[in-house]
Design an enzyme around this catalytic site. Structure first.
Site, mmCIF file in Angstrom:
data_model
loop_
_atom_site.group_PDB
_atom_site.id
_atom_site.type_symbol
_atom_site.label_atom_id
_atom_site.label_comp_id
_atom_site.label_asym_id
_atom_site.label_seq_id
_atom_site.Cartn_x
_atom_site.Cartn_y
_atom_site.Cartn_z
ATOM 1 C CB ALA A 1 0.193 6.408 -2.973
ATOM 2 N N PRO A 2 1.677 8.093 -0.192
ATOM 3 C CG PRO A 2 2.312 9.951 0.562
ATOM 4 C CD PRO A 2 1.477 8.578 0.957
ATOM 5 N N GLY A 3 4.274 7.491 -0.908
ATOM 6 C CA GLY A 3 5.705 6.597 -0.970
ATOM 7 C C GLY A 3 6.514 7.293 -0.419
ATOM 8 N N GLY A 4 6.485 6.869 0.844
ATOM 9 C CA GLY A 4 7.435 7.841 1.919
ATOM 10 C C GLY A 4 7.974 6.913 2.322
ATOM 11 C CE LYS A 5 4.782 3.926 7.388
ATOM 12 N NZ LYS A 5 3.804 5.176 6.593
ATOM 13 C CD GLU B 1 -2.239 3.981 -3.536
ATOM 14 O OE1 GLU B 1 -1.658 3.679 -2.920
ATOM 15 O OE2 GLU B 1 -3.359 3.367 -3.520
ATOM 16 C CB CYS C 1 -0.636 -0.179 1.176
ATOM 17 S SG CYS C 1 -1.675 -1.680 2.068
ATOM 18 C CG ASP D 1 2.338 2.418 6.004
ATOM 19 O OD1 ASP D 1 1.394 2.208 7.310
ATOM 20 O OD2 ASP D 1 1.858 3.632 4.815
ATOM 21 C CB CYS E 1 -0.990 6.462 11.094
ATOM 22 S SG CYS E 1 -1.987 7.182 9.254
#
Ligand SMILES: C[S@@+](CC[C@H](N)C(=O)[O-])C[C@H]1O[C@@H](n2cnc3c(N)ncnc32)[C@H](O)[C@@H]1O
Length: 469
Positions: free
Chosen positions: A252-256, A273, A250, A322, A375
């Site tokens: 987006a937006p791609g931080g991890k 995604e 999962c 995530d 989160c």
């Protein structure tokens, strides 16, 4: 003490706004303006002139904007979290309701060639969240060792000379002797590939200062990514190694995904995604931070994560789930109509999350690892999902993250005692981890970061599950 720190944060935030409203540029507001707007001394002058001439510019607007919370969402959280978190909820609630108290992490992009950012951050009072020794301890001393990794450490330094010559002496991840970038078979067959050695570096500030986000500059990779520093914990728990095949289910937006690429050079990182709009956002993130030379190994896919495991059974060494979740921080600021709608959909999330986690366990090879994260503080979406999946999947083995993650990082993050309804605790342990006082059994389902005064990171839940061989 924590309330005292919070009061200083609060005062500082308000004072900063006054500086903008009155257009008086005191030395500190000058410094802050500079930090908000510029990347070099020359740009600083320009930005200050623009600031004086344009009182309604973006920075001022951002400071003026006060967000109001959504009462139905707050009522729901009050009811649920006061039971689940006890005393911790009062502080968590106050932090979530005061965006001026929020801290921001600055994750450096090791693929960017501009090197002054570390000094700028340090001069502004930011410090490294993960000193290199701690990262290597977290990444190397954990129980996870992938035996079938294709990657074997080598000695070739593949950094281009112009890159090395720009390295400042204290920037260890850019030093010539630490820059040897050993590659697996696939990488070695690509002679044009020149990459720095991956190095996850995140800077944080004790006060709620927001470093400016960076505009897109054609032809240049972005130097850093702003994030909630707790978002790095699932990535650390995943322990990505060079040469592995990794799935970000999962994405987006791609931080991890970006954080994973700062940790190692996987043979393949599949960023999945299904939402079209968010997939575009993901693609832009990857394009802005990763060099073209990584294009063949960082791919984007568009599947429904629930069926991913069937189509790619046993393919990946590591999978991150995530999951879509209640996202407490953002849901609290829904419009009332949106808030009501979200609360109705909330009941369906645990079933979706369990399906995604099961799919991830199918996609991972025997002996491989899945990290599940959210989160939200909600135990129904955290411990309960993990417990459901463990009950249904005898091949899944939970791994304790307390000693590996919570204990070493308790200086920065507030970890919650586990929820008593989910077989985590027999008695209430200390809210902060202390070496040797909590049995591994208590945290086998996962660990939870709860925002508190002075440690406003989170919410973030993470759980690591290994597929038995
Ligand atoms: C919490 S966000 C992921 C954040 C991301 N990992 C990051 O660090 O930037 C959850 C993502 O899951 C996606 N999602 C929702 N349903 C999904 C499904 N059935 N399969 C896969 N992804 C899904 C959402 O569109 C959303 O982008």
């Amino acid at each position: 003490m924590s309330k005292y720190v919070f009061t200083i944060h609060h005062f500082y935030s308000k004072w900063r706004i006054i500086c903008f409203k009155t257009q008086r540029l005191t030395p500190t507001s000058l410094w802050w303006l500079w930090s908000c707007n510029s990347h070099s001394g020359a740009e600083l002058v320009l930005q200050l002139n623009e600031q004086k001439g344009a009182p309604n510019n973006q920075v001022t607007k951002r400071c003026k904007k006060e967000r109001s919370s959504c009462q139905p969402v707050l009522d729901c959280f009050d009811q649920q979290y006061s039971q689940e978190l006890g005393d911790l909820w009062a502080d968590a609630r106050a932090v979530l309701l005061d965006p001026h108290s929020w801290q921001y992490g600055v994750m450096l992009n090791c693929f960017s060639v501009v090197t002054d950012i570390t000094q700028i951050l340090q001069s502004q009072g930011f410090c490294a969240l993960l000193p290199q020794t701690d990262v290597s301890m977290l990444l190397c001393n954990g129980p996870s060792t992938v035996s079938n990794s294709k990657y074997q450490a080598g000695k070739d330094s593949l950094l281009p000379p112009h890159y090395i010559s720009k390295c400042p002496p204290n920037d260890s991840h850019l030093q010539p002797d630490s820059a040897s970038h050993a590659l697996g078979q696939d990488l070695q067959s690509e002679p044009s590939l020149s990459l720095p050695r991956p190095s996850l570096q995140c800077y944080i500030h004790p006060y709620p200062l927001r470093f400016p986000s960076q505009a897109h500059r054609p032809g240049q990779l972005k130097q850093y990514y702003l994030l909630n520093a707790a978002s790095l914990l699932p990535v650390l728990a995943l322990q990505v190694r060079d040469g592995e095949k990794v799935l970000d289910l999962c994405s987006a937006p791609g931080g991890k995904a970006l954080a994973m690429m700062q940790c190692a050079t996987p043979a393949l990182l599949c960023c999945n995604e299904p939402d079209l709009h968010r997939r575009d956002w993901l693609a832009k993130t990857l394009e802005s931070f990763l060099p073209h030379s990584l294009n063949s190994r960082v791919i984007v896919s568009a599947k429904d994560g629930r069926s991913f495991g069937q189509s790619a059974a046993g393919t990946y060494d590591k999978v991150l789930v995530d999951a879509p979740c209640s996202n407490d921080r953002s849901w609290l600021y829904s419009s009332s109509q949106q808030g009501e709608q979200r609360l109705q959909e909330r009941a369906r999330l645990p079933a979706l999350q369990a399906q995604l986690l099961k799919s991830a366990l199918s996609a991972v090879r025997p002996g491989g690892v899945v990290v599940y994260s959210t989160c939200t503080l909600s135990s129904c979406e955290n411990y309960a999902v993990v417990e459901t999946v463990l009950n249904d999947c005898p091949e899944a083995e939970p791994e304790d993250l307390w000693e590996e993650i919570a204990v070493p990082l308790s200086k920065y993050f507030a970890f919650s005692p586990a929820h008593p309804d989910h077989g985590q605790t027999l008695h209430k342990p200390s809210p902060q981890p202390q070496n040797g006082t909590v049995s591994t059994y208590h945290h086998r389902l996962g660990i939870l970061v709860v925002p508190q005064f002075g440690k406003t990171w989170g919410p973030m839940f993470l759980s690591r599950i290994r597929r038995r061989k």
